[in-house]
Design a protein around this motif. Structure first.
Motif, PDB file in Angstrom:
ATOM      1  N   PRO A 103      30.717  54.021  36.250  1.00 30.99           N
ATOM      2  CA  PRO A 103      29.482  53.600  35.566  1.00 30.99           C
ATOM      3  C   PRO A 103      29.708  52.644  34.406  1.00 30.99           C
ATOM      4  O   PRO A 103      28.918  51.724  34.185  1.00 30.99           O
ATOM      5  CB  PRO A 103      28.889  54.924  35.062  1.00 30.99           C
ATOM      6  CG  PRO A 103      29.472  55.970  35.947  1.00 30.99           C
ATOM      7  CD  PRO A 103      30.856  55.484  36.263  1.00 30.99           C
ATOM      8  N   ASN A 139      21.248  53.436  41.073  1.00 29.19           N
ATOM      9  CA  ASN A 139      21.945  52.191  41.418  1.00 29.19           C
ATOM     10  C   ASN A 139      23.280  52.038  40.696  1.00 29.19           C
ATOM     11  O   ASN A 139      23.748  50.926  40.431  1.00 29.19           O
ATOM     12  CB  ASN A 139      21.057  50.967  41.134  1.00 29.19           C
ATOM     13  CG  ASN A 139      19.741  51.031  41.872  1.00 29.19           C
ATOM     14  OD1 ASN A 139      19.709  51.324  43.063  1.00 29.19           O
ATOM     15  ND2 ASN A 139      18.652  50.775  41.177  1.00 29.19           N
ATOM     16  N   VAL A 140      23.908  53.165  40.342  1.00 33.78           N
ATOM     17  CA  VAL A 140      25.191  53.161  39.644  1.00 33.78           C
ATOM     18  C   VAL A 140      26.201  53.921  40.498  1.00 33.78           C
ATOM     19  O   VAL A 140      25.877  54.961  41.071  1.00 33.78           O
ATOM     20  CB  VAL A 140      25.068  53.817  38.249  1.00 33.78           C
ATOM     21  CG1 VAL A 140      26.402  53.787  37.514  1.00 33.78           C
ATOM     22  CG2 VAL A 140      23.987  53.112  37.423  1.00 33.78           C
ATOM     23  N   SER A 190      32.590  51.252  42.662  1.00 34.06           N
ATOM     24  CA  SER A 190      31.419  50.904  41.848  1.00 34.06           C
ATOM     25  C   SER A 190      30.301  50.291  42.680  1.00 34.06           C
ATOM     26  O   SER A 190      29.140  50.293  42.267  1.00 34.06           O
ATOM     27  CB  SER A 190      31.818  49.923  40.742  1.00 34.06           C
ATOM     28  OG  SER A 190      32.268  48.705  41.292  1.00 34.06           O
ATOM     29  N   LEU A 227      21.867  58.294  36.967  1.00 34.27           N
ATOM     30  CA  LEU A 227      21.863  56.838  36.805  1.00 34.27           C
ATOM     31  C   LEU A 227      21.640  56.181  38.167  1.00 34.27           C
ATOM     32  O   LEU A 227      22.534  56.156  39.019  1.00 34.27           O
ATOM     33  CB  LEU A 227      23.195  56.381  36.203  1.00 34.27           C
ATOM     34  CG  LEU A 227      23.647  57.103  34.924  1.00 34.27           C
ATOM     35  CD1 LEU A 227      25.043  56.652  34.526  1.00 34.27           C
ATOM     36  CD2 LEU A 227      22.659  56.870  33.789  1.00 34.27           C
ATOM     37  N   HIS A 242      29.746  48.501  34.888  1.00 35.04           N
ATOM     38  CA  HIS A 242      28.592  47.613  35.038  1.00 35.04           C
ATOM     39  C   HIS A 242      27.357  48.046  34.254  1.00 35.04           C
ATOM     40  O   HIS A 242      26.450  47.256  34.057  1.00 35.04           O
ATOM     41  CB  HIS A 242      28.190  47.513  36.520  1.00 35.04           C
ATOM     42  CG  HIS A 242      29.222  46.866  37.391  1.00 35.04           C
ATOM     43  ND1 HIS A 242      30.169  47.587  38.075  1.00 35.04           N
ATOM     44  CD2 HIS A 242      29.472  45.567  37.665  1.00 35.04           C
ATOM     45  CE1 HIS A 242      30.948  46.759  38.752  1.00 35.04           C
ATOM     46  NE2 HIS A 242      30.553  45.541  38.514  1.00 35.04           N
ATOM     47  N   TYR A 243      27.322  49.299  33.838  1.00 36.47           N
ATOM     48  CA  TYR A 243      26.083  49.822  33.276  1.00 36.47           C
ATOM     49  C   TYR A 243      26.291  50.480  31.922  1.00 36.47           C
ATOM     50  O   TYR A 243      25.736  51.534  31.630  1.00 36.47           O
ATOM     51  CB  TYR A 243      25.437  50.811  34.262  1.00 36.47           C
ATOM     52  CG  TYR A 243      24.774  50.108  35.418  1.00 36.47           C
ATOM     53  CD1 TYR A 243      23.454  49.682  35.330  1.00 36.47           C
ATOM     54  CD2 TYR A 243      25.487  49.837  36.579  1.00 36.47           C
ATOM     55  CE1 TYR A 243      22.848  49.011  36.380  1.00 36.47           C
ATOM     56  CE2 TYR A 243      24.901  49.168  37.641  1.00 36.47           C
ATOM     57  CZ  TYR A 243      23.574  48.763  37.539  1.00 36.47           C
ATOM     58  OH  TYR A 243      22.985  48.087  38.581  1.00 36.47           O
ATOM     59  N   HIS A 244      27.077  49.815  31.072  1.00 42.91           N
ATOM     60  CA  HIS A 244      27.367  50.414  29.775  1.00 42.91           C
ATOM     61  C   HIS A 244      26.105  50.566  28.918  1.00 42.91           C
ATOM     62  O   HIS A 244      25.984  51.517  28.154  1.00 42.91           O
ATOM     63  CB  HIS A 244      28.431  49.615  29.025  1.00 42.91           C
ATOM     64  CG  HIS A 244      28.041  48.205  28.713  1.00 42.91           C
ATOM     65  ND1 HIS A 244      28.174  47.165  29.617  1.00 42.91           N
ATOM     66  CD2 HIS A 244      27.511  47.659  27.581  1.00 42.91           C
ATOM     67  CE1 HIS A 244      27.750  46.045  29.060  1.00 42.91           C
ATOM     68  NE2 HIS A 244      27.351  46.311  27.837  1.00 42.91           N
ATOM     69  N   GLU A 245      25.151  49.629  29.032  1.00 39.12           N
ATOM     70  CA  GLU A 245      23.943  49.735  28.207  1.00 39.12           C
ATOM     71  C   GLU A 245      23.170  51.009  28.533  1.00 39.12           C
ATOM     72  O   GLU A 245      22.678  51.696  27.638  1.00 39.12           O
ATOM     73  CB  GLU A 245      23.023  48.518  28.431  1.00 39.12           C
ATOM     74  CG  GLU A 245      23.643  47.195  28.023  1.00 39.12           C
ATOM     75  CD  GLU A 245      24.137  46.420  29.236  1.00 39.12           C
ATOM     76  OE1 GLU A 245      24.506  47.085  30.237  1.00 39.12           O
ATOM     77  OE2 GLU A 245      24.178  45.187  29.169  1.00 39.12           O
ATOM     78  N   VAL A 246      23.085  51.324  29.817  1.00 41.02           N
ATOM     79  CA  VAL A 246      22.358  52.521  30.241  1.00 41.02           C
ATOM     80  C   VAL A 246      23.084  53.776  29.761  1.00 41.02           C
ATOM     81  O   VAL A 246      22.461  54.727  29.281  1.00 41.02           O
ATOM     82  CB  VAL A 246      22.211  52.542  31.778  1.00 41.02           C
ATOM     83  CG1 VAL A 246      21.501  53.811  32.234  1.00 41.02           C
ATOM     84  CG2 VAL A 246      21.435  51.326  32.246  1.00 41.02           C
ATOM     85  N   GLY A 267      26.421  58.402  38.186  1.00 46.14           N
ATOM     86  CA  GLY A 267      26.015  57.304  39.056  1.00 46.14           C
ATOM     87  C   GLY A 267      25.593  57.840  40.413  1.00 46.14           C
ATOM     88  O   GLY A 267      26.373  58.503  41.093  1.00 46.14           O
TER      89      GLY A 267
END
Length: 283
Positions: free
Chosen positions: A261, A256-257, A170, A254, A264-268, A228
């Motif tokens: 994914p 910076n992923v 990650s 995505l 750290h980036y569930h919202e995206v 990512g």
């Protein structure tokens, strides 16, 4: 919205799975989320409640040999793609998934795609997050070395292997409270390491990639690829080539992923995943 934890025995194998029951709407098809190597269903902890909040039943199992599911010895479970697919067939039937959206990630996520190709009637659409989907995809050295003779036996018994792999893939630090969950199966029993070792040695990645690469050229259901861009193991070229080869695919890049994914980036991810799975209604 809380996630509930369940156990169910199917064909003498005990599955552990996490589920978020739908709130409100009932005309949306359920979603099945499948994790990758060294991970477990806990990686979907921020995805499942968001799916449930929009009226979607969301389920994420620990693969056999992983997390808190059964960890049979290799003489009792082959740890090949075919063995995982057969086990998954039983699980899907046991939790009464007639037709559903499939979300996959990582090495082992590829097994979910093989399942889809063999059971297209079950699949409404597919979301793919950083999963091997091309013959250009190779098992990264960080994972490959876990399957080496002698060295692999020792490496896969080290609980810190989980930390190093998840954070290395990650490219971000994972909170200790979360790493505690990922480590726990490896601290509890040596069979966790043996399951990981057997998986890596029997992944048959080249054959799996041939099946996936050729099979999805004829696939008609929608495919969303969320990728990512700083994945150290799978380049975005793999995703771009795949999307061009399928009839009904789209790619979301995505920045910076990395490889995991959802960690750290569930919202995206959810910005595109939520409307994507809403497209398929049960009526």
């Amino acid at each position: 919205m809380s996630i509930t934890e369940h156990r169910i025995t199917v064909d003498s194998l005990e599955w552990f799975y996490r589920e978020a029951e739908s709130i409100g709407r009932s005309d949306l098809l359920p979603v099945l989320c499948l994790h990758g190597i060294v991970s477990q269903s806990y990686s979907w902890r921020n995805i499942l409640p968001a799916l449930a909040a929009q009226g979607t039943r969301a389920i994420a199992p620990d693969w056999i040999g992983y997390g808190f599911s059964a960890k049979p010895e290799k003489q009792d479970f082959a740890y090949t793609p075919d063995a995982f697919i057969t086990a998954l067939e039983g699980f899907v039937k046991a939790v009464e998934l007639e037709r559903f959206s499939l979300v996959v990630q990582g090495f082992l996520g590829s097994v979910g795609l093989q399942y889809a190709l063999r059971h297209p009637e079950k699949i409404a659409n597919i979301a793919i997050l950083n999963t091997p989907i091309s013959t250009a995809a190779k098992l990264p050295w960080k994972i490959k070395q876990m399957g080496l003779p002698l060295a692999g036996e020792m490496m896969t018994q080290d609980p810190l292997l989980v930390d190093r792999t998840l954070e290395g893939g990650s490219r971000y630090r994972i909170e200790d409270k979360d790493l505690d969950v990922y480590r726990k199966p490896y601290l509890k029993t040596s069979s966790s390491g043996r399951g990981l070792l057997s998986t890596i040695r029997n992944l048959q990645l080249e054959q799996a990639m041939i099946e996936i690469e050729s099979g999805f050229k004829e696939w008609q259901q929608p495919i969303l690829v969320q990728w990512g861009m700083i994945d150290p193991w799978l380049s975005v070229d793999i995703a771009e080539t795949f999307v061009k080869s399928v009839p009904n695919g789209e790619i979301i890049k995505l920045n910076n992923v990395g490889h995991y994914p959802q960690e750290h980036y569930h919202e995206v991810i959810l910005q595109d995943l939520l409307p994507f799975v809403r497209r398929s209604e049960s009526n």
